[in-house]
Design a protein around this motif. Structure first.
Motif, mmCIF file in Angstrom:
data_model
loop_
_atom_site.group_PDB
_atom_site.id
_atom_site.type_symbol
_atom_site.label_atom_id
_atom_site.label_comp_id
_atom_site.label_asym_id
_atom_site.label_seq_id
_atom_site.Cartn_x
_atom_site.Cartn_y
_atom_site.Cartn_z
ATOM 1 N N PHE A 82 47.203 9.312 -11.464
ATOM 2 C CA PHE A 82 46.038 9.874 -12.138
ATOM 3 C C PHE A 82 44.988 10.353 -11.133
ATOM 4 O O PHE A 82 44.327 11.370 -11.359
ATOM 5 C CB PHE A 82 45.430 8.843 -13.096
ATOM 6 N N ASN A 83 44.832 9.620 -10.048
ATOM 7 C CA ASN A 83 43.867 10.025 -9.020
ATOM 8 C C ASN A 83 44.214 11.378 -8.419
ATOM 9 O O ASN A 83 43.336 12.200 -8.157
ATOM 10 C CB ASN A 83 43.779 8.977 -7.907
ATOM 11 N N GLY B 272 42.354 17.243 -8.190
ATOM 12 C CA GLY B 272 42.642 18.672 -8.129
ATOM 13 C C GLY B 272 44.090 19.090 -8.189
ATOM 14 O O GLY B 272 44.385 20.291 -8.185
ATOM 15 N N ILE B 273 45.041 18.155 -8.235
ATOM 16 C CA ILE B 273 46.452 18.522 -8.381
ATOM 17 C C ILE B 273 46.683 18.896 -9.837
ATOM 18 O O ILE B 273 46.641 18.042 -10.726
ATOM 19 C CB ILE B 273 47.390 17.370 -7.971
ATOM 20 N N LEU C 162 39.274 12.636 -15.651
ATOM 21 C CA LEU C 162 40.360 13.487 -16.135
ATOM 22 C C LEU C 162 40.004 14.073 -17.490
ATOM 23 O O LEU C 162 39.488 13.363 -18.361
ATOM 24 C CB LEU C 162 41.653 12.689 -16.272
ATOM 25 N N ASP C 163 40.291 15.355 -17.656
ATOM 26 C CA ASP C 163 40.123 16.012 -18.947
ATOM 27 C C ASP C 163 41.483 15.975 -19.641
ATOM 28 O O ASP C 163 42.334 16.834 -19.412
ATOM 29 C CB ASP C 163 39.651 17.456 -18.750
ATOM 30 N N PHE C 164 41.703 14.960 -20.479
ATOM 31 C CA PHE C 164 43.018 14.792 -21.100
ATOM 32 C C PHE C 164 43.332 15.886 -22.113
ATOM 33 O O PHE C 164 44.509 16.129 -22.414
ATOM 34 C CB PHE C 164 43.133 13.402 -21.734
#
Length: 356
Positions: A107-108, A113-114, A333-335
């Motif tokens: 998640f990191n 940016g990945i 994170l924008d899920f």
């Protein structure tokens, strides 16, 4: 004048027939073009990052049964040493599709940016026969029978701030036991866990198939209840998609997803519904994975794969929040962006939903 009548009639009939044939050809082309899953005009290569894990069943079955080929797709399997190498390759489009396991570091990477998308299910537990669940030492199976019995015991888990750690904490929460009341033993290798059980160094372990079944057959451990009792929707792995694949190559991606789901459905027919396909699916799984014993495939608790493709979205967020509470997440994170079920939904609109 009569001598011109028959030639003229022949010309008229020829023109009428030509017109009808032309109309039929045009209609046939139109029908073919209207087929959203018509084979691609040119062969398209799709690169899948897959390491022979059992959760790749949909890929293997679709390949070996010719579903990808039906759509004029050629698949190539690529392997990577770790997710640090794989994720950038997916984000850049060098790899089109991959498998991702839920961890804080995973998640990191995305938060930093990945750019990848979660596009389908690639692993969850099946109720009553979890492929990723706790086992108890054989000599303790009569002593540790209920969740409360784990108090004071040594429990081996393969990693921290991962889906393993999440399931471990969910089990303790279900048991009403604090982490201070047990001894957490970090043991990264599942094979070593089985040896540690045999040497009586640990009492329980969060183990994975086929080692769960192999250890039980060898009298080393037994299943300890079932993970679906306390983590019924734990999303263990997801199919990842490159944004370029999902947008720039959408026609290829749609056909790929349809083939993948067809492969998963064949898998479900055999392993969940118990249908007899003459051993074809088991043979494919033995060919592509480390478990070569076809008879053992009939015993193990298999990876759960949703034949309609959907992941447990809420659980993905729950795991993220768990890692965040542990201080293991840097960034947000924008899920709504990361989880993208649109390709699954588009494929289901065409091939229909699987009847469970």
């Amino acid at each position: 004048m009569k001598k011109w009548i028959f030639p003229m009639m022949a010309i008229v009939m020829f023109l009428l027939l030509s017109s009808c044939q032309s109309s039929e050809t045009t209609e046939k082309k139109k029908t073919d073009n209207d087929d959203p899953l018509a084979p691609l005009e040119e062969t398209a290569k799709v690169v899948i990052a897959e390491d022979g894990s059992a959760s790749g069943a949909g890929f293997y079955i679709a390949k070996d049964k010719g579903y990808f080929e039906e759509y004029n797709i050629e698949v190539e399997f690529a392997t990577f040493g770790n997710s640090d190498e794989m994720l950038p390759a997916v984000a850049s489009g060098e790899v089109d599709v991959a498998g991702g396991i839920s961890t804080a570091s995973f998640f990191n990477s995305i938060a930093q940016g990945i750019d990848v998308r979660f596009i389908a299910d690639k692993g969850h537990n099946n109720e009553g026969s979890s492929y990723f669940t706790f086992v108890v030492r054989e000599d303790l199976k009569d002593e540790i029978t209920e969740y409360a019995d784990v108090e004071g015991k040594k429990i081996a888990v393969s990693s921290e701030n991962s889906v393993d750690d999440y399931i471990y904490h969910e089990m303790l929460k279900h048991a009403g036991i604090s982490t201070d009341d047990v001894e957490f033993v970090l043991m990264s290798d599942f094979g070593n866990m089985m040896a540690a059980m045999g040497n009586k160094q640990v009492d329980l372990a969060l183990q994975i198939e086929p080692l769960i079944t192999q250890g039980a057959n060898q009298g080393i451990h037994q299943r300890f209840l079932d993970a679906t009792a306390y983590a019924p929707e734990a999303q263990i792995a997801m199919v990842l998609g490159s944004p370029k694949f999902l947008t720039d190559r959408r026609d290829v991606a749609l056909r790929f997803m349809a083939a993948y789901l067809r492969g998963v459905r064949d898998y479900n027919d055999v392993f969940i519904k118990g249908e007899d396909d003459g051993g074809e699916v088991i043979s494919i799984m033995a060919n592509h994975t480390a478990l070569k014993d076809e008879e053992l495939w009939r015993e193990v608790g298999v990876t759960g794969l949703n034949p309609n493709g959907y992941i447990f979205e809420n659980n993905v967020v729950d795991q993220y929040e768990f890692y965040k509470e542990n201080g293991a997440i840097q960034g947000e994170l924008d899920f709504d962006k990361v989880i993208d079920m649109s390709l699954v939904e588009e494929a289901l609109d065409i091939i229909g939903k699987y009847e469970e």
